[in-house]
Write an enzyme that holds these catalytic residues in place. Structure first.
Site, PDB file in Angstrom:
ATOM      1  N   GLU A   1     -48.182 -27.462   3.683  1.00  0.00           N
ATOM      2  CA  GLU A   1     -46.934 -28.001   3.127  1.00  0.00           C
ATOM      3  C   GLU A   1     -45.879 -27.867   4.208  1.00  0.00           C
ATOM      4  OE1 GLU A   1     -43.317 -26.659   0.467  1.00  0.00           O
ATOM      5  OE2 GLU A   1     -45.229 -26.055  -0.389  1.00  0.00           O
TER       6      GLU A   1
ATOM      7  N   CYS B   1     -38.145 -25.815  -0.327  1.00  0.00           N
ATOM      8  CA  CYS B   1     -38.874 -26.985   0.163  1.00  0.00           C
ATOM      9  C   CYS B   1     -38.565 -28.223  -0.672  1.00  0.00           C
ATOM     10  CB  CYS B   1     -40.371 -26.717   0.171  1.00  0.00           C
ATOM     11  SG  CYS B   1     -40.981 -25.861  -1.280  1.00  0.00           S
TER      12      CYS B   1
END
Length: 524
Positions: free
Chosen positions: A265, A302
């Protein structure tokens, strides 16, 4: 539990001898004790050897045994008490309430995967019985189950020192799958990592599992992280971090004699699309919620909303004024590390110096270790012409893009890279426009949400925390939620094996009472 600055390799604990480093207090920039030593290549080799030795034993444990391990880890984390929170606050600058919530989420993730194991459908057991009298040819007996890949390398994340680090979602899902785990701790919060690592080490010991099921390594440079991915005994990688770091690990994994998957990620700006009727009805309230999301945790999520897209109108300008006023009242916040703070400031300065981007507002000023939130605006034409504006500025910085009409808005969305989330703010009158956008949004993001913001990721069965590159390296997977376990499994089919040789999951009597698919029909 004291923090000694030690590597945890199987059941052992010892200082690393390959260089030294210290954690830095995020608020004061002062070094914290103790001194940590980096792992050597010999340490790495020992951790990988133990993991490889443990694999066959560990993968043969029952789902109930692995669920018991996850429950024991959760109990041990809670038993660390305030010492864990205090150390984590010092190393990250994150407030107590945030970290107590993150600890709760970490424990919940472990509990979720324990539930997944006890329920059993993750194995995807399938049975197609033999039909020896079938014409013109007999049908063989076929049975399928998922098995674990092998030892997994997990890289701790800077922005989630608990939920995406040593005992976070990657470790929990890999351990649940039956994979030994070697964690490369993040150098920004080594004390936190050691405390959590010892909690896992103790749980492995208490559950009478092979010592190689878990190890924790520190790296004073990059050699251990790179060597871990390159080691032939490692069969998959879980990573949360920068785009450059994730891509570097992907390249190492792809260049191995046996390439392996890297579930990384990396980078997302998580666009928020404001449709006209929603803006007309509640521009100010959307602005309040947006600034709250943008500045949550100093913008170090994020799923932080780094981009606002809307058709230019008086109500969009009203939104801009309301958001600017709200932002100016937000105090500066301590970021995770001095380096992250410096990078954020450099990113904001670069945007301020652009002639085609306008600074709308900044938050209140603070100390040398703190960063001010920032809000910018530009035109769609500038955004389309300048790829640099589509890159993430990690922190509480966002860009509003004014589009002339729906067609230009669609052009901007087409130009975007892959995202973790895309949010739509709409009212009933916007449904037709939204329906035209949805097919495009599905191609761009792993999660689409309405009248909200991506910050706050629910840990559940229907969650997708992933998306097309560069949000993640594999858009078919998620790093949050029960589906995360699938990253560390692969299917194996068994043809005409005698019942006595079949794994228990596929034996005729179904001794583990698992849900199984018989001739395509799910039965429990």
């Amino acid at each position: 539990m004291p923090i000694l600055g030690e590597l945890l390799i199987g059941r052992t604990a010892r200082p690393g001898q390959n260089g030294t480093f210290q954690a830095i207090d995020a608020a004061s920039a002062q070094a914290l004790v103790p001194v940590f030593g980096g792992a050597s290549l010999d340490d790495l080799d020992q951790a990988c050897a133990l993991a490889a030795q443990a694999f066959d034993h560990y993968r043969a444990t029952t789902p109930a045994q692995r669920a018991a391990l996850l429950d024991a880890i959760a109990s041990n984390l809670l038993a660390l008490g305030d010492a864990l929170i205090q150390r984590c606050m010092s190393e990250t600058g994150l407030p107590r309430a945030r970290l107590e919530g993150e600890r709760g989420r970490t424990v919940s993730q472990l509990g979720l995967f324990a539930q997944v194991l006890r329920e059993g459908s993750y194995l995807d057991c399938r049975i197609d019985p033999a039909q020896p009298l079938r014409q013109p040819l007999p049908k063989v007996d076929l049975r399928l189950r998922n098995i674990p890949l092998g030892p997994v390398a997990v890289f701790g994340a800077s922005n989630f020192p608990l939920a995406f680090s040593v005992a976070g979602g990657d470790s929990a899902s890999a351990l649940a799958a039956g994979c030994p785990v070697i964690v490369k701790a993040h150098s920004a919060h080594p004390g936190t990592s050691e405390l959590v690592g010892r909690a896992i080490q103790q749980a492995v010991r208490d559950c009478d599992l092979p010592e190689g099921v878990f190890s924790l390594l520190f790296d004073s440079g990059r050699s251990i992280g790179q060597g871990l991915v390159a080691d032939p005994r490692i069969k998959a990688v879980g990573f949360t971090g920068s785009r450059s770091g994730g891509v570097a690990l992907m390249q190492i994994a792809a260049n191995r004699h046996e390439p392996i998957p890297v579930y990384a990620e990396m980078s997302a700006i998580n666009p928020v699309i404001l449709l006209p009727s929603a803006l007309a009805e509640r521009a100010s309230s959307i602005a309040d919620s947006f600034i709250a999301s943008l500045t949550l945790g100093a913008g170090q999520f994020c799923t932080n909303p780094g981009l606002i897209l809307a058709i230019d109108s008086p109500t969009l300008r009203q939104f801009e004024l309301a958001a600017s006023a709200r932002l100016q009242a937000v105090p500066a916040q301590t970021m995770l590390t001095p380096g992250i703070c410096q990078s954020y400031r450099a990113g904001v300065v670069a945007w301020r110096e652009r002639g085609d981007v306008q600074l709308l507002a900044e938050g209140d000023s603070g100390s040398e270790q703190q960063a001010r939130a920032a809000l910018f605006v530009t035109s769609a034409q500038t955004f389309l012409a300048q790829p640099a504006l589509r890159e993430e500025v990690f922190g509480a910085c966002s860009l509003i893009v004014r589009c002339k009409d729906l067609s230009e808005l669609q052009q901007v969305i087409h130009a975007l890279e892959g995202q973790l989330t895309i949010a739509l703010h709409l009212s009933a009158a916007d449904h037709q426009q939204a329906s035209h956008l949805l097919p495009l949004l599905e191609r761009k993001a792993g999660r689409i949400l309405v009248n909200g913001f991506g910050t706050g990721v629910e840990v559940g069965h229907a969650m997708v925390h992933g998306g097309p590159f560069p949000a993640t390296s594999d858009s078919r997977t998620t790093s949050v939620g029960s589906l995360a376990i699938q990253r560390f499994l692969r299917p194996v089919s068994y043809q005409d094996l005698p019942d006595a040789l079949l794994p228990p999951e596929l034996q005729q009597a179904n001794p583990l009472n698992l849900p199984r698919r018989l001739n395509g029909e799910l039965r429990s």
